[in-house]
Design an enzyme around this catalytic site. Sequence first.
Site, mmCIF file in Angstrom:
data_model
loop_
_atom_site.group_PDB
_atom_site.id
_atom_site.type_symbol
_atom_site.label_atom_id
_atom_site.label_comp_id
_atom_site.label_asym_id
_atom_site.label_seq_id
_atom_site.Cartn_x
_atom_site.Cartn_y
_atom_site.Cartn_z
ATOM 1 N N CYS A 150 69.326 13.496 -5.072
ATOM 2 C CA CYS A 150 68.267 13.102 -5.796
ATOM 3 C C CYS A 150 68.101 12.015 -6.715
ATOM 4 C CB CYS A 150 68.111 14.400 -6.830
ATOM 5 S SG CYS A 150 68.220 16.051 -6.039
HETATM 6 N N1 CO8 Z 1 61.942 36.078 -5.223
HETATM 7 C C1 CO8 Z 1 62.666 37.131 -6.323
HETATM 8 N N2 CO8 Z 1 64.020 36.543 -7.070
HETATM 9 C C2 CO8 Z 1 64.530 36.183 -6.956
HETATM 10 C C3 CO8 Z 1 64.422 34.883 -5.700
HETATM 11 C C4 CO8 Z 1 63.599 35.027 -5.499
HETATM 12 N N3 CO8 Z 1 62.950 33.763 -4.390
HETATM 13 N N4 CO8 Z 1 65.384 33.997 -5.826
HETATM 14 C C5 CO8 Z 1 66.370 34.722 -6.610
HETATM 15 N N5 CO8 Z 1 66.382 35.167 -7.508
HETATM 16 C C6 CO8 Z 1 66.894 36.447 -8.390
HETATM 17 C C7 CO8 Z 1 67.674 36.590 -8.387
HETATM 18 O O1 CO8 Z 1 68.716 37.170 -7.173
HETATM 19 C C8 CO8 Z 1 68.084 37.039 -9.583
HETATM 20 O O2 CO8 Z 1 68.048 38.246 -9.460
HETATM 21 P P1 CO8 Z 1 69.663 39.248 -10.347
HETATM 22 O O3 CO8 Z 1 69.425 38.963 -11.958
HETATM 23 O O4 CO8 Z 1 69.058 40.652 -9.653
HETATM 24 O O5 CO8 Z 1 70.603 39.132 -10.065
HETATM 25 C C9 CO8 Z 1 67.809 36.798 -10.452
HETATM 26 O O6 CO8 Z 1 66.118 36.429 -9.601
HETATM 27 C C10 CO8 Z 1 67.350 35.439 -10.977
HETATM 28 O O7 CO8 Z 1 68.104 34.435 -10.215
HETATM 29 P P2 CO8 Z 1 68.437 32.774 -10.956
HETATM 30 O O8 CO8 Z 1 69.695 32.962 -11.851
HETATM 31 O O9 CO8 Z 1 68.842 32.169 -9.561
HETATM 32 O O10 CO8 Z 1 66.906 32.228 -11.385
HETATM 33 P P3 CO8 Z 1 66.391 31.110 -12.117
HETATM 34 O O11 CO8 Z 1 66.048 31.238 -13.121
HETATM 35 O O12 CO8 Z 1 68.134 30.097 -12.270
HETATM 36 O O13 CO8 Z 1 66.294 30.225 -11.152
HETATM 37 C C11 CO8 Z 1 66.212 28.059 -9.612
HETATM 38 C C12 CO8 Z 1 66.879 29.990 -10.039
HETATM 39 C C13 CO8 Z 1 64.665 28.044 -9.332
HETATM 40 C C14 CO8 Z 1 67.521 27.609 -8.120
HETATM 41 C C15 CO8 Z 1 66.591 27.494 -10.682
HETATM 42 O O14 CO8 Z 1 68.061 27.921 -11.355
HETATM 43 C C16 CO8 Z 1 66.765 25.704 -10.637
HETATM 44 O O15 CO8 Z 1 65.865 25.421 -10.627
HETATM 45 N N6 CO8 Z 1 68.149 25.460 -11.025
HETATM 46 C C17 CO8 Z 1 68.033 23.720 -10.978
HETATM 47 C C18 CO8 Z 1 68.249 23.416 -9.316
HETATM 48 C C19 CO8 Z 1 68.739 22.151 -9.086
HETATM 49 O O16 CO8 Z 1 67.929 20.957 -10.362
HETATM 50 N N7 CO8 Z 1 68.779 21.120 -8.675
HETATM 51 C C20 CO8 Z 1 69.065 20.581 -8.176
HETATM 52 C C21 CO8 Z 1 68.584 20.720 -5.953
HETATM 53 S S1 CO8 Z 1 67.772 19.830 -5.333
HETATM 54 C C22 CO8 Z 1 68.824 17.926 -5.177
HETATM 55 O O17 CO8 Z 1 69.970 18.020 -5.885
HETATM 56 C C23 CO8 Z 1 69.038 17.556 -4.074
HETATM 57 C C24 CO8 Z 1 69.256 18.019 -3.178
HETATM 58 C C25 CO8 Z 1 69.120 17.296 -1.544
HETATM 59 C C26 CO8 Z 1 67.538 17.710 -1.211
HETATM 60 C C27 CO8 Z 1 67.709 19.145 -0.242
HETATM 61 C C28 CO8 Z 1 66.593 19.018 0.747
HETATM 62 C C29 CO8 Z 1 66.958 20.185 1.346
#
Ligand code: CO8
Length: 378
Positions: free
Chosen positions: A161
């Site tokens: 990133c």
């Molecule tokens: N649909 C429905 N429900 C879902 C889904 C979905 N798609 N996904 C998860 N849920 C559920 C979970 O299972 C969970 O259910 P339960 O409460 O029953 O356990 C509930 O929703 C809540 O899940 P989370 O706690 O995981 O949800 P969040 O509110 O945390 O949201 C995110 C998830 C959107 C992923 C969030 O945590 C996020 O954006 N975090 C930051 C991540 C970040 O910034 N990462 C950086 C990545 S980019 C990077 O570093 C570059 C890498 C290189 C590039 C790669 C290219 C391929």
Amino acid sequence: MAKSLNAGVVVSGLGLWTPEHSVSNEELVASYNAYAERYNQQNAQAIEAEEMAAMPYSSAEFIQKASGIKSRFAYVKDGILDVDRMCPSIPLRASSELSHQAEMSVAAARDAMTNANKTASDIGAVIVSCAYTERAYPAIAIEVQGALGIEGFGFDMLVACSAATFAIHRAYEMIAAGTVDSVLVINPELTSPQVNYCDRDSHFIFGDVATAIIIEREETCQSEHSYDILSTKAVTKYSSNIRSNFGHINRANDTDPFAGDRLFHQNGRKVFKEVCPMAADHIESHINQHGLTPSDIKRWWLHQANINMNSLITKKLLGRDATPEEAPIVLDTYANTASAGSVIAFSLYHEDMEAGDYGVLCSFGAGYSIGSLMLRKR
Ligand code: CO8
């Protein structure tokens, strides 16, 4: 404390290449859910006997609420929504043809060069910096250099990133050191081949795009919109919370080359909790180095991974919600484009800045890595 080199180095042009195909949350969720349903039917007995876990279903509402993403662009859309494939179908190109990432790069580079009023003979070096390059060598940057007719040298960098900000840092230092007078930095983020479209937690996160930036000495700058680079600041801290185990060593591992851990995977919640305070502290200390406070900043071009992360970080800095004009969001249409997100925001939302206005360009993500630049409109 990192000292400003105050070297008369400027950002003089920004370029953006956006793929023509876009994929909505609804389309992505429909194909993922069809895949999950088929998987669950095929494994019904084992799931019933609790020998296997059922695949959970995804939802477009969750995606938009949890991330702010509504759609993403795809270099190739074919295959992504095909439940028998769940991966873009990108044709192999012969070694004699321009490679995919070089093609994306050239398009973004031409846009940046036009905006900076530069021709190939004005550029001294090319850095291609992104989350993945489609091969190890020859460097994509050298291929792009050849395609554009640029003299000098080029090299590739991988910093996930923070690939864009860290490459701009290197360009700034090369110009400040007198190695070259002008650098073309390009971020061809072809993320879709590494997205696990069968993983409910991450199938929606990424999009494809290419951005480019021209950095040069202020004396040569002929651009209508240019920015003094006042200083750069970077920090990294090792974490496996965002990871891909894809690499050249896979062949020697005798394991599945397409296993889930070879693709992008993360512990999103942990990343959110750990990176937000790190990024806010980093940005605040960078601004303070200039005797400024967050209220002096006109524009925040922040990494585009999650709208809630950006809201939290700017609220921590400003003590109030930032307006969309102050901290523009592009991830609703572009999704997370790895290193390119903050550069897209910069590219689309800067022309209204007035001379003397301050802006912060900042990335945060895998590594962990955080990179920032203090910029001032000229
Ligand atoms: N649909 C429905 N429900 C879902 C889904 C979905 N798609 N996904 C998860 N849920 C559920 C979970 O299972 C969970 O259910 P339960 O409460 O029953 O356990 C509930 O929703 C809540 O899940 P989370 O706690 O995981 O949800 P969040 O509110 O945390 O949201 C995110 C998830 C959107 C992923 C969030 O945590 C996020 O954006 N975090 C930051 C991540 C970040 O910034 N990462 C950086 C990545 S980019 C990077 O570093 C570059 C890498 C290189 C590039 C790669 C290219 C391929």
